[in-house]
Design a protein around this motif. Sequence first.
Motif, short mmCIF file in Angstrom:
data_model
loop_
_atom_site.label_atom_id
_atom_site.label_comp_id
_atom_site.label_asym_id
_atom_site.label_seq_id
_atom_site.Cartn_x
_atom_site.Cartn_y
_atom_site.Cartn_z
N GLY A 120 14.12 8.23 1.66
CA GLY A 120 14.73 8.22 0.53
C GLY A 120 16.18 7.20 0.36
O GLY A 120 16.83 7.47 -0.41
N ARG A 171 14.90 0.18 -2.37
CA ARG A 171 15.01 1.57 -2.26
C ARG A 171 13.54 1.74 -1.10
O ARG A 171 12.47 0.97 -1.26
N GLU A 173 10.62 3.67 0.13
CA GLU A 173 9.25 4.22 -0.25
C GLU A 173 8.48 4.85 0.91
O GLU A 173 8.20 4.02 1.58
#
Length: 186
Positions: A120, A171, A173
């Motif tokens: 996350g 980000r 994943e």
Amino acid sequence: MNPRSDIHDRLAASLREARKARGLSLDAVAKLSGVSRSMVSQIERGESSPTVATLWNLTQALQVDFAGLLEGKPQPGIVVIRAAAAPVILGRGIAVSIRILSPAEAVGEHEVYDLSFGAGGALESEPHSPGCREHLTVVEGALLVVSGDEESLLGPGDTARYSADRPHAIRAEGGPSRAILIVQDS
């Protein structure tokens, strides 16, 4: 022109740039070097002349070349920064550790980082200077790269090159991830 004042100004600027390039606070440099916070601050403002011993402690803590500090010349030979000694930036983004791999003199031109994301994890960035580009290579896991309205999912070995002069993000994943990030002309 006072040559002594010029030397103090160059020394102050070099130490301040090295500290900022590594994302370190005055308190962090004080702890790493054993030099008081107030003394580090005075040296960076050009208000104090450090002793050779103090200067040595600061250059070791900031991992800058003692001999070339005032000249800004790269150190000859092979310069090794052991993994445990590389400066780490924490507190930026979510569940991300940013290890600085590039030398202080490369700040703003060609910066290299080792990014480690927890599950996350995310690194959201405001636009850098006009024309700035980032090159991200995934080492482990999967990362989603967003640059403006565009996005791309990357896996191990994939490289994305994108504009960083607009809002952008990286980000994690599906779990922890790791990547090498090169920032040009920030």
